[in-house]
Scaffold this motif. Structure first.
Motif, PDB file in Angstrom:
ATOM      1  N   ALA A 157     104.012 -23.522 101.995  1.00 48.63           N
ATOM      2  CA  ALA A 157     105.303 -24.114 101.644  1.00 48.63           C
ATOM      3  C   ALA A 157     105.908 -23.389 100.450  1.00 48.63           C
ATOM      4  N   ILE A 158     107.122 -22.919 100.632  1.00 48.97           N
ATOM      5  CA  ILE A 158     107.849 -22.244  99.556  1.00 48.97           C
ATOM      6  C   ILE A 158     109.270 -22.784  99.537  1.00 48.97           C
ATOM      7  N   GLY A 159     109.985 -22.549  98.496  1.00 51.34           N
ATOM      8  CA  GLY A 159     111.388 -22.955  98.434  1.00 51.34           C
ATOM      9  C   GLY A 159     112.270 -21.824  98.916  1.00 51.34           C
ATOM     10  N   THR A 160     112.849 -21.964 100.086  1.00 48.99           N
ATOM     11  CA  THR A 160     113.687 -20.902 100.643  1.00 48.99           C
ATOM     12  C   THR A 160     115.139 -21.011 100.211  1.00 48.99           C
ATOM     13  N   ASN A 205     103.427 -22.017 110.162  1.00 47.53           N
ATOM     14  CA  ASN A 205     104.436 -22.099 109.100  1.00 47.53           C
ATOM     15  C   ASN A 205     104.405 -23.503 108.523  1.00 47.53           C
ATOM     16  N   THR A 244     109.399 -30.159  99.735  1.00 48.17           N
ATOM     17  CA  THR A 244     110.278 -31.254 100.123  1.00 48.17           C
ATOM     18  C   THR A 244     110.075 -32.458  99.214  1.00 48.17           C
ATOM     19  N   HIS A 285     112.431 -19.956 109.830  1.00 48.48           N
ATOM     20  CA  HIS A 285     111.054 -20.215 110.253  1.00 48.48           C
ATOM     21  C   HIS A 285     110.752 -19.630 111.630  1.00 48.48           C
ATOM     22  N   LEU A 327     117.944 -22.656 108.208  1.00 49.54           N
ATOM     23  CA  LEU A 327     116.551 -22.870 107.820  1.00 49.54           C
ATOM     24  C   LEU A 327     115.623 -22.781 109.037  1.00 49.54           C
ATOM     25  N   PHE A 348     115.824 -27.846  96.931  1.00 44.40           N
ATOM     26  CA  PHE A 348     114.770 -28.070  97.920  1.00 44.40           C
ATOM     27  C   PHE A 348     115.163 -29.213  98.855  1.00 44.40           C
ATOM     28  N   GLU A 382     109.127 -25.883 103.871  1.00 38.90           N
ATOM     29  CA  GLU A 382     109.220 -25.707 102.424  1.00 38.90           C
ATOM     30  C   GLU A 382     109.002 -26.967 101.594  1.00 38.90           C
TER      31      GLU A 382
END
Length: 75
Positions: free
Chosen positions: A11-14, A45, A50, A34, A30, A61, A48
């Motif tokens: 999980a990352i902040g896109t 995956n 949340t 993915h 978004l 986020f 992100e």
């Protein structure tokens, strides 16, 4: 769960979501992000970062503390 390989995206902040009333929601951009990672070979995956509580919501986020923001995660 069986995966096609051991490659995992954590999980990352896109910042690939849309702001609505100061909160972030899932949009096609978004989802496409993915999908591209999966086509590139990721076996798993993780969506992100949340926020699940209004007090913990970080700018940029996803936010799912209210049902109206969860629609994009249901598909």
């Amino acid at each position: 769960m069986e995966l096609k390989n051991r490659v995992m995206m954590s999980a990352i902040g896109t910042h690939e979501s849309v702001e609505s009333e100061g909160r972030k929601s899932v949009i096609d951009k978004l989802i496409a992000y993915h999908v591209a990672r999966a086509k590139g070979g990721n076996g798993l995956n993780t969506v992100e970062v949340t926020a699940v509580d209004k007090a913990s919501a970080h700018f940029g986020f996803l936010f799912i503390a209210e049902d109206k923001y969860t629609n994009g995660l249901k598909n």
